[in-house]
Design a protein around this motif. Structure first.
Motif, mmCIF file in Angstrom:
data_model
loop_
_atom_site.group_PDB
_atom_site.id
_atom_site.type_symbol
_atom_site.label_atom_id
_atom_site.label_comp_id
_atom_site.label_asym_id
_atom_site.label_seq_id
_atom_site.Cartn_x
_atom_site.Cartn_y
_atom_site.Cartn_z
ATOM 1 N N LEU A 81 0.824 -1.209 0.000
ATOM 2 C CA LEU A 81 0.000 0.000 0.000
ATOM 3 C C LEU A 81 0.858 1.259 0.000
ATOM 4 C CD1 LEU A 81 -2.825 -1.000 2.534
ATOM 5 C CD2 LEU A 81 -3.014 -0.809 0.048
ATOM 6 N N SER A 82 1.928 1.247 0.785
ATOM 7 C CA SER A 82 2.811 2.410 0.869
ATOM 8 C C SER A 82 3.484 2.692 -0.468
ATOM 9 C CB SER A 82 3.873 2.192 1.952
ATOM 10 O OG SER A 82 3.293 1.985 3.215
ATOM 11 N N ILE A 83 3.955 1.639 -1.117
ATOM 12 C CA ILE A 83 4.634 1.802 -2.412
ATOM 13 C C ILE A 83 3.674 2.365 -3.453
ATOM 14 C CG2 ILE A 83 5.662 0.555 -4.353
ATOM 15 C CD1 ILE A 83 6.905 -1.361 -2.348
ATOM 16 N N ILE A 84 2.511 1.764 -3.550
ATOM 17 C CA ILE A 84 1.549 2.174 -4.583
ATOM 18 C C ILE A 84 1.086 3.611 -4.357
ATOM 19 C CG2 ILE A 84 -0.752 1.749 -5.513
ATOM 20 C CD1 ILE A 84 -0.269 -1.236 -5.017
ATOM 21 N N PHE A 85 0.724 3.943 -3.122
ATOM 22 C CA PHE A 85 0.220 5.289 -2.840
ATOM 23 C C PHE A 85 1.297 6.338 -3.090
ATOM 24 C CE2 PHE A 85 -0.549 8.901 -0.031
ATOM 25 C CZ PHE A 85 -1.856 9.226 -0.366
ATOM 26 N N SER A 86 2.501 6.091 -2.594
ATOM 27 C CA SER A 86 3.579 7.063 -2.744
ATOM 28 C C SER A 86 3.958 7.255 -4.206
ATOM 29 C CB SER A 86 4.801 6.605 -1.944
ATOM 30 O OG SER A 86 5.831 7.563 -2.001
ATOM 31 N N THR A 87 3.994 6.169 -4.970
ATOM 32 C CA THR A 87 4.330 6.265 -6.396
ATOM 33 C C THR A 87 3.264 7.022 -7.160
ATOM 34 O OG1 THR A 87 5.504 4.137 -6.270
ATOM 35 C CG2 THR A 87 4.952 4.957 -8.465
ATOM 36 N N LEU A 88 2.010 6.740 -6.858
ATOM 37 C CA LEU A 88 0.916 7.454 -7.525
ATOM 38 C C LEU A 88 0.949 8.947 -7.200
ATOM 39 C CD1 LEU A 88 -2.080 4.964 -7.077
ATOM 40 C CD2 LEU A 88 -0.765 5.424 -9.158
ATOM 41 N N CYS A 89 1.412 9.284 -6.006
ATOM 42 C CA CYS A 89 1.471 10.687 -5.611
ATOM 43 C C CYS A 89 2.566 11.454 -6.356
ATOM 44 C CB CYS A 89 1.720 10.809 -4.102
ATOM 45 S SG CYS A 89 0.268 10.534 -3.082
ATOM 46 N N TRP A 90 3.756 10.862 -6.448
ATOM 47 C CA TRP A 90 4.922 11.638 -6.877
ATOM 48 C C TRP A 90 5.476 11.273 -8.249
ATOM 49 C CZ3 TRP A 90 4.957 15.771 -4.239
ATOM 50 C CH2 TRP A 90 4.591 15.766 -2.899
ATOM 51 N N ALA A 91 5.045 10.177 -8.838
ATOM 52 C CA ALA A 91 5.563 9.788 -10.152
ATOM 53 C C ALA A 91 4.621 10.241 -11.261
ATOM 54 C CB ALA A 91 5.757 8.273 -10.214
ATOM 55 N N ASP A 92 5.155 10.304 -12.456
ATOM 56 C CA ASP A 92 4.344 10.595 -13.645
ATOM 57 C C ASP A 92 3.714 9.282 -14.095
ATOM 58 O OD1 ASP A 92 3.224 11.321 -16.023
ATOM 59 O OD2 ASP A 92 5.113 11.819 -17.035
ATOM 60 N N ILE A 93 2.451 9.081 -13.769
ATOM 61 C CA ILE A 93 1.819 7.790 -14.036
ATOM 62 C C ILE A 93 1.486 7.585 -15.509
ATOM 63 C CG2 ILE A 93 0.903 7.494 -11.706
ATOM 64 C CD1 ILE A 93 -1.761 8.533 -12.677
#
Length: 360
Positions: A81-93
């Motif tokens: 959950l931490s990986i997915i949420f943090s990546t969705l927040c700060w990466a260019d999806i």
């Protein structure tokens, strides 16, 4: 997604333009996933304990492990959950590399979740039958390989790079798909085999993910890649944000998983983290460097292969018990000594892997 919000706000306040910098977003990804782990960790552990979702302990293992009975498992859900949420927040999806690493990590996490669910909830020690587990892993890994192969726009994206040799590359063509499959599935199961002591698997995973973040950033930066003589892969630098999320979530989980562990990650954590390392190595073209930096995972896997092969062929065991960390426990090493020494070996191997950036 927050990068899009920052881009919009930058029209009115130039200060928001700072969020375009990949290094800052990687740092924020680490901190975000770390904060989520710290915040949700106690609640998850309390919930798992109340539901009696506990790890089963092998009867033939070291006697010291019997005190671990009742320790909650499936803590890898916190990592995922931490990986997915943090990546969705700060990466260019919209970046295809981000999409594929997130998808592979999530789907391997689902496979691990089903395996853990059958073990813990259904009291089935076998969990998900091996043939179904490997079939599921194979479908995801081959699917990722096919996607990356079909969307590759440069020859380097499907070439095998040899560490420490600047001009020695092997053009794999369609063999790239098969190679990617072995890297992803092999890495996933190697981390799973290593996850047998408190904190043994998670910190090496964090360290390797941090090193791969450096490779991703440099490989995706046209000037740095040219200076270091490494292939330039446009867009792959964004994967550093994902690696940052792995580092933060891993450190957050280690807070609760350090000896004596309050929670185990289970297959949901081990399979997804291993697959994440594998797919990141594939997109950054550093599969063989992963083999070096993840040497602890490799040795643990080889110890199991050698043990099984020797017993089937000769009826004798090479080690007191496999994987290798149990061998040293049965030799009398305290669990913390085994853990820390494996951590030290990982640091050494990562330094060797990072040296390949300059020695070529």
């Amino acid at each position: 997604m927050l990068i899009w919000v920052a881009d919009y706000l930058a029209q009115f306040e130039s200060g928001f333009g700072v969020f375009k910098y990949l290094t800052l977003r990687t740092i924020l990804s680490v901190l975000t996933s770390l904060f989520i782990s710290f915040l949700l960790g106690p609640f998850l552990i309390h919930h798992l304990t109340n539901k009696q979702i506990a790890q089963s302990i092998r009867d033939d293992g070291p006697e010291a492990h019997l005190k671990k009975i009742g320790t909650p498992t499936m803590g890898g859900l916190l990592i995922l959950l931490s990986i997915i949420f943090s990546t969705l927040c700060w990466a260019d999806i919209s970046n295809r590399y981000i999409l594929v690493v997130l998808t592979v990590t999530f789907l391997f996490g689902v496979i691990g979740l089903v395996d853990d669910y059958r073990k813990v909830i259904h009291n089935n020690p076998r969990g998900l039958p091996a043939k179904y587990k490997y079939l599921s892993q194979s479908v995801v890994a081959i699917g990722a390989g096919i996607y990356l192969y079909q969307t590759a726009s440069l020859p380097v994206e499907t070439q095998l790079l040899i560490p420490f040799f600047k001009d020695f590359v092997f053009d794999m063509n369609w063999l790239y798909i098969i190679f990617a499959y072995f890297v992803i599935v092999g890495s996933s199961n190697a981390v799973n085999l290593t996850d047998g002591l408190d904190g043994l698997a998670i910190l090496p995973t964090v360290l390797v993910a941090g090193a791969l973040a450096i490779f991703a950033y440099l490989t995706g930066h046209v000037r740095f890649s040219d200076y270091l003589g490494i292939p330039y892969v446009p867009g792959v630098g964004e994967v550093a944000v994902f690696c940052g999320a792995m580092v933060g979530s891993g450190l957050g989980f280690l807070w609760f998983n350090t000896y004596p562990a309050q929670v185990f990650m289970g297959d949901i954590g081990a399979l997804s983290l291993g697959a994440a390392l594998g797919i990141v190595a594939v997109v950054t073209r550093q599969e063989l460097v992963l083999l070096i930096m993840g040497g602890v995972f490799v040795i643990e896997t080889l110890s199991v292969i050698l043990q099984v092969t020797s017993f089937k062929l000769t009826g004798k065991r090479i080690f007191k018990m496999a994987p290798l960390h149990h061998h040293y426990e049965l030799k009398g090493w305290p669990e913390p000594r085994v853990i820390v020494r494996f951590w030290i070996i990982t640091v050494i191997l990562i330094l060797i892997g990072l040296a390949s950036l300059k020695i070529r």
